[in-house]
Design a protein around this motif. Structure first.
Motif: not given
Length: 717
Positions: A93-109
């Motif tokens: 569930i920890a892997g399933l619930e992560l928002d990948m779009n949010e991660f891509k948007k703020t990748r560097n920070k």
């Protein structure tokens, strides 16, 4: 009678060995734990562990793992089995619930925070464990890596305060992916080293097997899953069983690759992330069964291992517990402070990052349990970790709530400047026309519906007022009941409405006004009879009788078949009252489905869309294609892909963005894009601003079309 009493006393002798009674006791704990501990603000995860301590072998001794020697054959202890499933479930569930779009948007920070929140706690933790507490090299590395993990226990607080789209929140979520993944890889190395397998062959084998494992999980499994979800669409139970099979197959595959099973479960969550929308019925089933049975079993079994008496035997146990807690809190605070300084965040954002990343729960527990089972760490560290989890969860909740409140009081909520329907007031109306097409439309409504709205989805059936009205009403109620049963699969609240009217459009229009609907969601218009064409089609009549946002949907394929969304936005669409509303809903949908989004529009509309995207602070990857010849609707076909979800924005006659080329768009688009999922949007309009209000609705369309054609004769060059 004596025999009965003897049987009862034997069943209730401690520890309880009767599997039925053991199961009953554990279910009772799962039931009463949140009820008892909620008033004193003890997190649910802590409550279940405490009950495990109380009723376990080192407490009242009601529950104990059954000695396998007493079982016939090679049996497996039920508590062991369920707790293993629960451990894997937490990581999945920890892997399933992560928002990948949010991660891509703020990748560097996110990379910056992920690195700092990983390296700082380890840099502090290792010397403290190795030199101050006197642990050997491997236990010191394992305990130090445990400090680097964190669980987003306090994320619901951020969500409730309406600041979940804030950049500080996004980078904390992104950092979670990075630090947890890095720690799980370190865990694999430590376990290998503890078995004396660290040599050149170990690294080569680990590298090759890890690459193969990732190829299968990210290259093969998603393709199989996508095919399965598309082909076995009607068997909803099969979807859940398939997901569960993938989780355990991934865990087994990780074990073969020389990694820990929990790494496999976590990677399975990442691999299926894009295929399971967060608001879908399948996600609801996954979370419901996990949170109801498997995860509580695991937490209770952790409590059963804890021996509180160890803390009382001498100062060393208390010193270890205190030291672990201080190091864990200090490491996360320094990481949040360093990130805020480098990213130039304010103090409230620093506290928000610290609050979200301070809680040590799921991954921490998973790592420590693996270390304890492999005898890498001792009982003192296990007990100290439970104390650490309790204290860090409480600190995280308090700090996050305080920071969220300060941010809201400063006026920095996500939706501050946007004029749209308040999410807590939103009402959606779904008129039933064709039962065969209603299930995907109900899924669509569930995905776009505001999570803050307490109002249910209103499902309406309109029955014509004729001699068969009574019989038709009974059939309508049957149809409504079948829709309610389907909606219950995703725990979607629905209100069933049925009404009798002279025609369907009139009944829909009247009900829409009665319930103050913000949006109507209809199926795609079907072929019409000659009479309908003369007096005005149902769809056009509904448009004339309503002022609210209206979505027409044609979902012949599963959402999983779509690889992108393309929205065709005509000139001046930004001037319509419902512009921000449909933008918000489409962004919500594309976020749930994890798809890239392309807008096809002219330059002026692009600027307006960019402004709304900026205000909404969306993490959805967006691009633009320019199109100027909006009198030629067929020219839009050059921008479409066969696997794209196509969204056409239209307008009611008389609206600012209306043009002749939009007339009859549903029929033309439906014919041209026969095999694609389609949405046609009519934004809401202001009341009493249109000539339609003074026309006879049934006869207006035909005269309007004639007058328009006459006008076109004089305007053509």
């Amino acid at each position: 009678m004596d025999k009965l009493l003897h049987h009862i006393s034997e069943a209730f002798s401690t520890p309880i060995t009767n599997p039925v009674l053991v199961f009953s006791v554990i279910l009772t704990i799962i039931l009463i734990s949140p009820i008892i501990l909620r008033p004193i603000k003890v997190p649910g995860i802590i409550g279940l562990i405490l009950f495990g301590v109380l009723l376990g072998p080192h407490g009242l001794n009601w529950l104990a793992k059954i000695d396998k020697d007493t079982l016939q054959g090679n049996g497996v202890d039920a508590i062991d089995l369920f707790s293993t499933i629960g451990l894997l479930y937490i990581m999945f569930i920890a892997g399933l619930e992560l928002d990948m779009n949010e991660f891509k948007k703020t990748r560097n920070k996110s990379l910056l925070f992920g690195f700092l929140t990983f390296i700082i706690p380890i840099s502090i933790g290792f010397p403290v464990c190795h030199y101050l507490l006197g642990y050997d090299l491997l236990p010191s590395i394992l305990i130090a890596s445990m400090f680097a993990t964190h669980t987003l226990v306090s994320y619901p607080i951020v969500n409730n305060y309406g600041i979940s789209k804030r950049e500080a929140v996004a980078i904390t979520i992104g950092g979670t992916i990075l630090t947890d993944t890095a720690v799980l890889i370190i865990l694999a190395v430590i376990v290998g080293a503890s078995q004396g397998e660290i040599n050149q062959d170990f690294w080569v084998t680990l590298g090759v097997s890890f690459v193969l494992f990732l190829f299968i999980m990210f290259g093969v499994i998603p393709r199989i899953a996508k095919w399965f979800f598309q082909k076995i669409e009607s068997e909803k139970t099969a979807h859940y069983i398939f997901v569960l099979a993938v989780v355990f197959f991934a865990a087994f595959l990780a074990e073969i690759a020389g990694l820990e099973p929990i790494i496999g479960a976590f990677v399975a969550g990442l691999a299926l992330n894009k295929l399971i929308p967060h608001s879908s019925a399948l996600m609801n089933r996954i979370e419901f069964i996990g949170n109801a049975i498997f995860i509580p079993f695991f937490l209770i079994s952790v409590g059963m291992i804890v021996d509180v008496s160890v803390l009382m035997k001498g100062p060393m146990a208390l010193i270890i517990a205190g030291t672990l807690t201080v190091v864990a809190v200090t490491g996360k605070f320094l990481a949040a402070t360093a990130t805020s300084f480098l990213a130039k965040y304010a103090r409230n954002d620093r506290n928000l990052i610290f609050g979200l990343s301070n809680a040590h729960a799921a991954a921490t527990l998973a790592i420590i349990m693996v270390g304890y089972d492999r005898e890498i760490i001792d009982e003192n560290v296990l007990n100290g970790t439970i104390v650490l989890i309790l204290i860090t969860c409480i600190i995280a909740s308090l700090v996050t709530e305080n920071a969220s409140r300060r941010i809201v009081m400063a006026g920095h909520q996500d939706d501050e400047h946007i004029e749209h329907v308040p999410e807590h007031e939103e009402r959606l109306l779904l008129p039933i026309a064709n039962l065969d097409t209603m299930e995907p439309i109900l899924d669509f409504a569930t995905l776009i519906k505001s999570k803050k709205s307490p109002h249910p989805l209103h499902i309406l059936s309109v029955v014509a007022d004729n001699e068969q009205a009574e019989r038709n009403m009974a059939n309508a109620r049957k149809n409504l009941d079948s829709m309610a049963k389907y909606a219950s699969g995703s725990e979607t609240d629905v209100e069933l409405l049925s009404t009798i009217d002279f025609n369907i459009a009139s009944g829909i229009g009247r009900t829409s006004k009665e319930i103050l609907a913000d949006c109507l969601i209809l199926g795609w218009p079907s072929a019409t009879s000659f009479i309908d064409k003369i007096v005005g089609e149902k769809t056009e009549s509904i448009l004339n009788r309503t002022n609210t946002n209206l979505f027409m949907c044609k979902f012949d394929n599963p959402f999983l078949s779509n690889k992108s969304m393309i929205i065709f936005v005509p000139p001046l669409a930004e001037s319509e009252k419902g512009f921000e509303y449909w933008m918000e809903k489409m962004l919500k949908l594309v976020g749930e489905l994890t798809l890239p989004l392309t807008f096809v529009c002219n330059k002026r509309t692009q600027l307006a869309i960019l402004e709304v995207l900026k205000m909404l602070e969306t993490s959805v990857p967006c691009s633009f294609d320019n199109y100027e010849d909006w009198n030629n609707i067929y020219g839009l076909a050059t921008f479409s892909n066969a696997d794209a979800l196509l969204v056409f924005v239209s307008a009611r006659y008389g609206d600012v963005s209306y043009r002749d080329s939009l007339d009859g768009l549903a029929k033309r688009v439906g014919r041209y894009f026969k095999k694609q999922n389609l949405i046609l949007i009519f934004p809401s309009r202001r009341e009493n601003q249109h000539i339609d209000d003074y026309e006879d609705v049934k006869t207006a369309p035909i005269f309007r079309k004639i007058s328009r054609e006459i006008g076109n004769m004089f305007t053509k060059e």
